[in-house]
Design a protein around this motif. Structure first.
Motif, PDB file in Angstrom:
ATOM      1  N   ALA A  43       1.007 -66.050 -23.039  1.00 40.14           N
ATOM      2  CA  ALA A  43      -0.403 -65.830 -22.723  1.00 40.14           C
ATOM      3  C   ALA A  43      -1.295 -66.948 -23.245  1.00 40.14           C
ATOM      4  CB  ALA A  43      -0.867 -64.494 -23.300  1.00 40.14           C
ATOM      5  N   ASP A  44      -0.852 -67.668 -24.263  1.00 41.21           N
ATOM      6  CA  ASP A  44      -1.675 -68.743 -24.802  1.00 41.21           C
ATOM      7  C   ASP A  44      -1.377 -70.086 -24.148  1.00 41.21           C
ATOM      8  OD1 ASP A  44       0.797 -69.327 -25.923  1.00 41.21           O
ATOM      9  OD2 ASP A  44       0.212 -68.798 -27.962  1.00 41.21           O
ATOM     10  N   ARG A  45      -0.485 -70.105 -23.120  1.00 40.33           N
ATOM     11  CA  ARG A  45      -0.123 -71.377 -22.486  1.00 40.33           C
ATOM     12  C   ARG A  45       0.035 -71.215 -20.977  1.00 40.33           C
ATOM     13  NH1 ARG A  45       3.739 -74.045 -27.260  1.00 40.33           N
ATOM     14  NH2 ARG A  45       2.118 -73.857 -28.832  1.00 40.33           N
ATOM     15  N   VAL A  46      -0.909 -70.557 -20.371  1.00 38.34           N
ATOM     16  CA  VAL A  46      -0.914 -70.357 -18.922  1.00 38.34           C
ATOM     17  C   VAL A  46      -1.446 -71.619 -18.262  1.00 38.34           C
ATOM     18  CG1 VAL A  46      -1.929 -68.975 -17.057  1.00 38.34           C
ATOM     19  CG2 VAL A  46      -1.186 -67.870 -19.194  1.00 38.34           C
ATOM     20  N   THR A  47      -0.960 -71.927 -17.070  1.00 39.83           N
ATOM     21  CA  THR A  47      -1.436 -73.112 -16.360  1.00 39.83           C
ATOM     22  C   THR A  47      -1.774 -72.784 -14.912  1.00 39.83           C
ATOM     23  OG1 THR A  47       0.816 -73.794 -15.738  1.00 39.83           O
ATOM     24  CG2 THR A  47      -0.068 -74.672 -17.792  1.00 39.83           C
ATOM     25  N   GLY A  48      -2.708 -73.542 -14.364  1.00 37.43           N
ATOM     26  CA  GLY A  48      -2.986 -73.495 -12.942  1.00 37.43           C
ATOM     27  C   GLY A  48      -3.846 -72.367 -12.456  1.00 37.43           C
ATOM     28  N   GLY A  49      -4.364 -71.516 -13.357  1.00 33.62           N
ATOM     29  CA  GLY A  49      -5.333 -70.520 -12.935  1.00 33.62           C
ATOM     30  C   GLY A  49      -4.786 -69.173 -12.553  1.00 33.62           C
ATOM     31  N   ASP A  50      -3.461 -68.951 -12.646  1.00 34.01           N
ATOM     32  CA  ASP A  50      -2.935 -67.616 -12.362  1.00 34.01           C
ATOM     33  C   ASP A  50      -1.773 -67.315 -13.286  1.00 34.01           C
ATOM     34  OD1 ASP A  50      -1.004 -69.274 -11.275  1.00 34.01           O
ATOM     35  OD2 ASP A  50      -1.340 -68.661  -9.217  1.00 34.01           O
ATOM     36  N   VAL A  51      -1.487 -66.021 -13.434  1.00 31.94           N
ATOM     37  CA  VAL A  51      -0.423 -65.580 -14.332  1.00 31.94           C
ATOM     38  C   VAL A  51       0.061 -64.209 -13.888  1.00 31.94           C
ATOM     39  CG1 VAL A  51      -2.043 -64.528 -15.980  1.00 31.94           C
ATOM     40  CG2 VAL A  51       0.225 -65.269 -16.764  1.00 31.94           C
ATOM     41  N   VAL A  89       2.394 -54.269 -12.038  1.00 39.91           N
ATOM     42  CA  VAL A  89       2.590 -55.715 -12.104  1.00 39.91           C
ATOM     43  C   VAL A  89       1.602 -56.371 -11.149  1.00 39.91           C
ATOM     44  CG1 VAL A  89       4.207 -57.615 -11.738  1.00 39.91           C
ATOM     45  CG2 VAL A  89       5.024 -55.439 -12.690  1.00 39.91           C
ATOM     46  N   GLY A  90       0.954 -57.427 -11.611  1.00 32.99           N
ATOM     47  CA  GLY A  90      -0.017 -58.111 -10.769  1.00 32.99           C
ATOM     48  C   GLY A  90      -0.058 -59.601 -11.040  1.00 32.99           C
ATOM     49  N   LEU A  91      -0.263 -60.363  -9.973  1.00 34.38           N
ATOM     50  CA  LEU A  91      -0.485 -61.797 -10.104  1.00 34.38           C
ATOM     51  C   LEU A  91      -1.992 -61.997 -10.222  1.00 34.38           C
ATOM     52  CD1 LEU A  91       0.735 -64.638 -10.162  1.00 34.38           C
ATOM     53  CD2 LEU A  91       0.467 -64.712  -7.672  1.00 34.38           C
ATOM     54  N   VAL A  92      -2.439 -62.228 -11.436  1.00 32.08           N
ATOM     55  CA  VAL A  92      -3.860 -62.345 -11.719  1.00 32.08           C
ATOM     56  C   VAL A  92      -4.274 -63.791 -11.499  1.00 32.08           C
ATOM     57  CG1 VAL A  92      -5.659 -62.093 -13.460  1.00 32.08           C
ATOM     58  CG2 VAL A  92      -3.751 -60.458 -13.371  1.00 32.08           C
ATOM     59  N   SER A  93      -5.211 -64.009 -10.613  1.00 30.46           N
ATOM     60  CA  SER A  93      -5.669 -65.365 -10.300  1.00 30.46           C
ATOM     61  C   SER A  93      -7.141 -65.506 -10.663  1.00 30.46           C
ATOM     62  CB  SER A  93      -5.456 -65.676  -8.819  1.00 30.46           C
ATOM     63  OG  SER A  93      -6.159 -64.748  -8.008  1.00 30.46           O
ATOM     64  N   GLY A  94      -7.634 -66.726 -10.572  1.00 33.46           N
ATOM     65  CA  GLY A  94      -9.027 -66.987 -10.875  1.00 33.46           C
ATOM     66  C   GLY A  94      -9.313 -67.190 -12.348  1.00 33.46           C
ATOM     67  N   LEU A  95      -8.297 -67.516 -13.136  1.00 33.19           N
ATOM     68  CA  LEU A  95      -8.516 -67.812 -14.546  1.00 33.19           C
ATOM     69  C   LEU A  95      -9.338 -69.093 -14.684  1.00 33.19           C
ATOM     70  CD1 LEU A  95      -4.871 -67.218 -15.812  1.00 33.19           C
ATOM     71  CD2 LEU A  95      -6.789 -65.665 -16.151  1.00 33.19           C
ATOM     72  N   ILE A  96     -10.214 -69.103 -15.648  1.00 37.46           N
ATOM     73  CA  ILE A  96     -10.960 -70.322 -15.942  1.00 37.46           C
ATOM     74  C   ILE A  96     -10.193 -71.124 -16.987  1.00 37.46           C
ATOM     75  CG2 ILE A  96     -13.195 -69.276 -15.398  1.00 37.46           C
ATOM     76  CD1 ILE A  96     -13.653 -68.988 -18.443  1.00 37.46           C
ATOM     77  N   ASP A  97     -10.465 -72.425 -17.046  1.00 36.39           N
ATOM     78  CA  ASP A  97      -9.855 -73.230 -18.094  1.00 36.39           C
ATOM     79  C   ASP A  97     -10.388 -72.783 -19.448  1.00 36.39           C
ATOM     80  OD1 ASP A  97      -8.431 -74.637 -16.275  1.00 36.39           O
ATOM     81  OD2 ASP A  97      -9.558 -76.512 -16.476  1.00 36.39           O
ATOM     82  N   GLY A  98      -9.469 -72.586 -20.381  1.00 34.94           N
ATOM     83  CA  GLY A  98      -9.850 -72.131 -21.706  1.00 34.94           C
ATOM     84  C   GLY A  98      -9.625 -70.641 -21.868  1.00 34.94           C
ATOM     85  N   ARG A  99     -10.527 -69.976 -22.605  1.00 34.37           N
ATOM     86  CA  ARG A  99     -10.334 -68.582 -22.981  1.00 34.37           C
ATOM     87  C   ARG A  99     -10.688 -67.628 -21.855  1.00 34.37           C
ATOM     88  NH1 ARG A  99     -12.645 -64.021 -25.077  1.00 34.37           N
ATOM     89  NH2 ARG A  99     -11.587 -63.044 -26.860  1.00 34.37           N
ATOM     90  N   ASN A 100      -9.806 -66.652 -21.635  1.00 33.69           N
ATOM     91  CA  ASN A 100     -10.026 -65.563 -20.683  1.00 33.69           C
ATOM     92  C   ASN A 100      -9.703 -64.249 -21.380  1.00 33.69           C
ATOM     93  OD1 ASN A 100     -10.068 -66.911 -17.639  1.00 33.69           O
ATOM     94  ND2 ASN A 100      -8.833 -68.087 -19.083  1.00 33.69           N
ATOM     95  N   LEU A 114      -6.098 -58.357 -23.507  1.00 35.56           N
ATOM     96  CA  LEU A 114      -5.168 -59.449 -23.770  1.00 35.56           C
ATOM     97  C   LEU A 114      -5.919 -60.759 -23.610  1.00 35.56           C
ATOM     98  CD1 LEU A 114      -2.265 -60.538 -24.246  1.00 35.56           C
ATOM     99  CD2 LEU A 114      -1.974 -60.535 -21.760  1.00 35.56           C
ATOM    100  N   ALA A 115      -5.881 -61.585 -24.638  1.00 34.74           N
ATOM    101  CA  ALA A 115      -6.503 -62.910 -24.568  1.00 34.74           C
ATOM    102  C   ALA A 115      -5.539 -63.873 -23.879  1.00 34.74           C
ATOM    103  CB  ALA A 115      -6.836 -63.411 -25.961  1.00 34.74           C
ATOM    104  N   ILE A 116      -6.042 -64.634 -22.931  1.00 37.39           N
ATOM    105  CA  ILE A 116      -5.234 -65.574 -22.153  1.00 37.39           C
ATOM    106  C   ILE A 116      -5.916 -66.939 -22.198  1.00 37.39           C
ATOM    107  CG2 ILE A 116      -4.357 -66.150 -19.854  1.00 37.39           C
ATOM    108  CD1 ILE A 116      -4.378 -63.151 -19.204  1.00 37.39           C
ATOM    109  N   THR A 117      -5.145 -67.972 -22.506  1.00 37.69           N
ATOM    110  CA  THR A 117      -5.670 -69.333 -22.451  1.00 37.69           C
ATOM    111  C   THR A 117      -5.058 -70.044 -21.259  1.00 37.69           C
ATOM    112  OG1 THR A 117      -5.795 -69.395 -24.856  1.00 37.69           O
ATOM    113  CG2 THR A 117      -6.036 -71.481 -23.710  1.00 37.69           C
ATOM    114  N   ASN A 118      -5.908 -70.562 -20.407  1.00 35.88           N
ATOM    115  CA  ASN A 118      -5.452 -71.261 -19.203  1.00 35.88           C
ATOM    116  C   ASN A 118      -5.744 -72.755 -19.319  1.00 35.88           C
ATOM    117  OD1 ASN A 118      -4.633 -71.343 -16.264  1.00 35.88           O
ATOM    118  ND2 ASN A 118      -6.723 -72.159 -16.110  1.00 35.88           N
TER     119      ASN A 118
END
Length: 726
Positions: A43-51, A89-100, A114-118
C-alpha cells in the motif's frame, strides 16, 4: 493504461501505513472485524494511479452480497468492488500522486481506513533520483508486427501502450503476427496448457513504458471469443501463474532505456512457457546489458508484477528464471524483495555483478604486477597459483572483467581488455573522458548505481567499495611452496591499487565505508539472508572454468552465502554439467507448486552416458574441490579465485576485511625474522582476519528505499529529484 503523472512533490510525502503481510506480498490495515488488503503491491508503494484491493467480510456477520461503502479521498468507489470468496475485491483507480485514503464503512462495524501512497508510473519509487543522462529507445524497439513504439513523448521515455497478437501455426516453431482480431487464421495450432485446457495458440502481447523502461507481458488469449482481460475476467487459458524473465550481461548497461529485451518473451524456451499458460512479464531494465543495476531491476519488477496483477488477477505463484546476468538478477531481486518471487531457476550464474567486478579488480592488479611491476619474476605456473584460477586463460579472462569498473576509454594494458564500454545509442558527446569530457557520464557498475554507493562531493564520481587493505595476495601459494617468501613479499609490497578512474596507484585501495555498507544493505552484493532463505533456489549449472569467467566458484559462493546467513542452505539445489533446462523446469515447478521439495530435487551432475543415450544423472551432494574425490568433482573440478588464495572465504563476500596483527605462526618455517619485519612494514595496520565478518558487513535490508519512498530509507538526506543532476 496507466499514464505518467506530472510533478513529483506529492510523492515525497511521508506516509505511515500498516505493516507488511508475511511474505511481503500484501499490506493490511486491520481491526478484529475488518480487514483491508492491497493485493497487487504494498500500500505504500503503489504506482500508476490504480491498485487492486480486497475487503474481507467480517467473521460472524451475515454473508451479505451488498458491498460496503468505500470512498477514495472522499469519492465513492464502491461500484469497483465485486464479491469473491467472502470478500469484496475492486480495482481502485484515480489515485493521486502521494497520500490517498481509502475509507470503508458497513456491516455494522467500526469504519476503517487504509493509507495508500501512489507514485507516477515513470518512477522512481525506491531507486532514488533518475539516472542522468538517459537515452530513450522507444523509436527502435520492435513490436511483434515489426513496427516500433515511435518517438518518446517526454523525458521519461513514455510511449503509448499497444496490444498486439501473435499465433503459432500448425507444425510451426515461431510465433507469427495475427492479421486481425475478428477471426483466427485457418492454420492456427492448438495447445493444451498445464491446467489441462486446450485452446488456440494465440498470444496477447502488451507493450508499454514503465519506470522509464519498456515493459511487455504476454499470455494465451483468444481475442475472437475471450473477454478483455481484467482481474475479474482473466484469460481463460491462463494457468494462474506468473513468470518473470531477465536478460544477460552487464557491460554497456548504463544511461539508456534499452532497445531490446534481454530474453524475447515470444521466442525460444518462452514459447513452451506460453503454451503452458503462464503470464510472462519483463522490462528492458531487467536486462543488465541495458541497465546493470539490480536494485533498479527490483523496483522495475515490483512495478511490473503490480501491473500484471491489475491486468490479469492475483497469481497462485510467481517464479523467475535467468541465465548469467539474468541469474544474478533473479537472485538479487528474490533476496532484497521477498514475496516478489516464490522460486528461482538459474544457470551460468554469479552472485551479483559486483562480485564479478571486484574479483576482476584483484586479478587485474595481479596481471599488471606480473606484466609491468615485476616482469618475468614468476613462471606461468606460479602466476596461476597466485591467481587461484585454473590456468592463464581463465586468470586473464577474470582480470578483464574489471573493465566494467574502468571509465577511461582506450586503456589496453592486458590482452582482451576493453574498458569504457558503451552502447551505440549513447552519443559520444555524453560519454566521460578524463581529458576531453571530465563531466560526462561514467560507464561503470558504481556510477550506474550511484544512488546506492553515494557520490564523492569532490569529484562527482560514485564512491567505490573496492578495498584490498590487509590482503595478502598469494598466501596459500606461499604456504604450499608454489612461490618463495621473496616472491610473496615483493608481490604484496608492489601490488598497489586503483584510483577512482581505475588508474594504478602504489598505495592499496581503500573502499568507502558507507558505500560498502549500502552495497550489503541494498543487496548489490548478494547476502542470501533475505528472501532467499525460504524459497526454492535451483541452480542448473553451466560454467567454463578453463575458457572464461563463468566459473564454478560463483555457484558455490551463492550456496555459502545462503548457508552462512541462515544456518544452512537446504533450499538450494545444484546440478552440474550440461544444462538440462526442461528437466530442471519440471522438478522446479513441482517444488514451487506443491510447496514440498520433491525427491527429484537433489544435488547431482549430468555425466556423459557410456551407452550413447546422452547424459546420465548422478545424484551426489555437490562440493567445491579440484580433486577427483567424487564422481562429480572428477568430471567437473572447481578452481578458486584470487581472494580465496589470499586466505579469504569461499563466499567471496568480504568487501573490506578486518585486520589482525601479523603472527609468525601463520607463515612457513622458511619465513625468516627479516621476512617478518619486512611484512610488518608492508602491512603496518595488520593483515586480513578472515575469521571475522567484513567491515560494515551486514544483512540485506529488505524492501529498502533510496528515495523518494520514506519507508526503510537508507540515505541520510532528503531525496531531491533534479533532472539536471550530472
Amino acid at each position: 493504461m496507466k499514464t505518467a503523472a506530472a510533478g513529483v512533490a506529492a510523492v515525497l510525502l511521508a506516509l505511515q501505513t500498516s505493516g507488511v503481510a508475511a511474505g511481503g506480498a500484501q499490506t493490511k490495515a486491520k481491526t478484529q472485524k475488518l480487514d483491508i488488503q492491497t493485493l497487487s503491491t504494498h500500500a505504500d508503494r503503489v504506482t500508476g494511479g490504480d491498485v487492486l484491493v480486497a475487503i474481507a467480510i467480517p467473521g460472524g456477520s451475515a454473508a451479505s452480497a451488498e458491498p460496503p461503502e468505500v470512498r477514495l479521498n472522499g469519492r465513492d468507489v464502491a461500484s469497483a468492488f465485486r464479491l469473491q470468496d467472502r470478500r469484496f475485491v475492486g480495482l481502485v483507480s484515480g489515485l493521486i500522486d502521494g497520500r490517498n485514503e481509502l475509507k470503508v464503512s458497513g456491516w455494522g462495524v467500526r469504519d476503517q481506513a487504509l493509507a495508500i501512497t501512489n507514485y507516477a508510473i515513470a518512477g522512481p519509487v525506491i531507486s532514488g533520483p533518475h539516472q542522468q543522462p538517459f537515452v530513450c529507445q522507444t523509436d527502435t524497439f520492435k513490436l511483434p508486427d515489426g513496427t516500433t513504439m515511435g518517438r518518446a513523448q517526454d523525458d521519461d521515455c513514455s510511449a503509448p501502450t499497444k496490444v498486439q497478437y501473435v499465433y503459432m501455426p500448425y507444425n510451426g516453431k515461431e510465433l507469427r503476427p495475427l492479421a486481425g482480431t475478428r477471426e483466427l487464421p485457418p492454420d492456427v495450432a492448438t495447445i493444451t496448457t498445464s491446467a489441462g485446457k486446450t485452446v488456440p495458440f494465440v498470444v496477447r502481447v502488451e507493450t508499454g513504458t514503465m519506470n522509464r523502461g519498456i515493459y511487455q507481458n504476454a499470455v494465451l488469449h483468444d481475442p475472437t471469443r475471450d473477454p478483455a482481460p481484467t482481474p475479474f475476467t482473466p484469460p481463460p487459458a491462463w494457468n494462474r501463474r506468473f513468470l518473470a524473465i531477465h536478460g544477460v550481461g552487464c557491460p554497456t548497461g548504463w544511461f539508456r532505456q534499452g532497445g531490446v529485451m534481454g530474453v524475447n518473451p515470444l521466442a525460444g524456451p518462452m514459447i513452451a512457457r506460453l503454451g503452458d499458460g503462464y503470464v510472462i512479464f519483463t522490462n528492458t531494465l531487467n536486462h543488465p546489458t541495458n541497465s546493470c543495476n539490480a536494485f533498479l531491476a527490483g523496483e522495475t519488477t515490483m512495478m511490473g508484477k503490480e501491473h500484471a496483477i491489475e491486468t490479469f488477477g492475483v497469481p497462485e505463484f510467481t517464479v523467475s528464471i535467468g541465465t548469467s546476468g539474468g541469474a544474478y538478477t533473479s537472485l538479487q531481486i528474490a533476496d532484497a524483495f521477498p514475496g516478489l518471487f516464490d522460486g528461482i531457476l538459474i544457470n551460468a550464474t554469479f552472485p551479483d555483478a559486483l562480485s564479478i567486478a571486484l574479483a576482476g579488480a584483484d586479478a587485474h592488479l595481479l596481471a599488471h604486477y606480473f606484466s609491468v611491476a615485476n616482469r618475468d619474476a614468476f613462471t606461468d605456473a606460479q602466476k596461476v597459483a597466485v591467481s587461484g584460477y585454473s590456468g592463464m586463460k581463465a586468470f586473464i579472462d577474470a582480470a578483464n572483467q574489471s573493465q566494467r569498473t574502468d571509465p577511461v576509454p582506450g586503456r589496453q594494458d592486458i590482452e582482451g581488455y576493453n574498458p569504457a564500454m558503451w552502447n551505440d545509442a549513447v552519443p559520444k558527446a555524453l560519454r566521460y573522458d578524463p581529458a576531453a569530457n571530465p563531466h560526462g557520464a561514467r560507464p561503470t557498475v558504481f556510477d550506474a548505481a550511484r544512488n546506492i554507493y553515494g557520490v564523492d562531493p569532490q569529484t562527482g564520481f560514485a564512491l567505490r567499495p573496492f578495498d584490498n587493505v590487509g590482503l595478502q595476495y598469494g598466501l596459500t601459494a606461499l604456504k604450499s611452496g608454489a612461490i618463495t617468501p621473496q616472491q610473496f613479499l615483493d608481490l604484496n609490497e608492489r601490488i598497489g591499487g586503483f584510483d577512482q578512474d581505475a588508474n594504478y596507484i602504489t598505495a592499496r585501495s581503500v573502499g568507502d565505508g558507507g558505500a560498502i555498507k549500502r552495497a550489503y544493505q541494498a543487496g548489490l552484493t548478494l547476502g542470501g539472508g533475505g528472501g532467499l532463505k525460504s524459497i526454492p533456489v535451483f541452480d542448473d549449472g553451466a560454467y567454463n572454468d578453463e575458457r572464461g569467467y563463468h566459473y564454478q566458484w560463483f555457484h558455490f559462493a551463492i550456496r555459502e552465502r545462503i548457508a552462512k546467513q541462515n544456518g544452512g542452505a537446504g533450499n538450494h539445489v545444484m546440478w552440474r554439467g550440461p544444462v538440462q533446462a526442461e528437466k530442471a523446469w519440471a522438478v522446479f515447478i513441482d517444488w514451487v507448486a506443491t510447496k514440498t521439495r520433491p525427491a527429484t530435487a537433489v544435488d547431482g551432475c549430468w555425466l556423459d552416458g557410456s551407452d550413447g543415450k546422452g547424459p546420465a544423472f548422478h545424484p551426489e551432494r555437490q562440493t567445491f574441490s579440484n580433486q577427483p574425490d567424487s564422481w562429480c568433482n572428477k568430471a567437473f573440478p572447481s578452481s578458486g579465485f584470487t581472494r580465496l588464495v589470499a586466505g579469504g572465504p569461499l563466499d567471496g563476500n568480504v568487501l573490506k576485511c578486518q585486520v589482525k596483527p601479523i603472527d609468525a605462526k601463520d607463515y612457513p618455517a622458511s619465513f625468516t625474522a627479516a621476512d617478518l619485519q619486512r611484512l610488518r612494514a608492508i602491512f603496518p595496520s595488520g593483515v586480513c582476519n578472515w575469521t571475522k565478518p567484513g567491515v560494515n558487513q551486514t544483512r540485506v535490508v529488505t524492501w529498502a528505499s533510496f528515495g523518494p519512498a520514506p519507508e526503510h530509507l537508507l540515505i541520510p538526506a532528503p531525496v531531491i529529484l533534479n533532472r539536471s543532476q550530472p
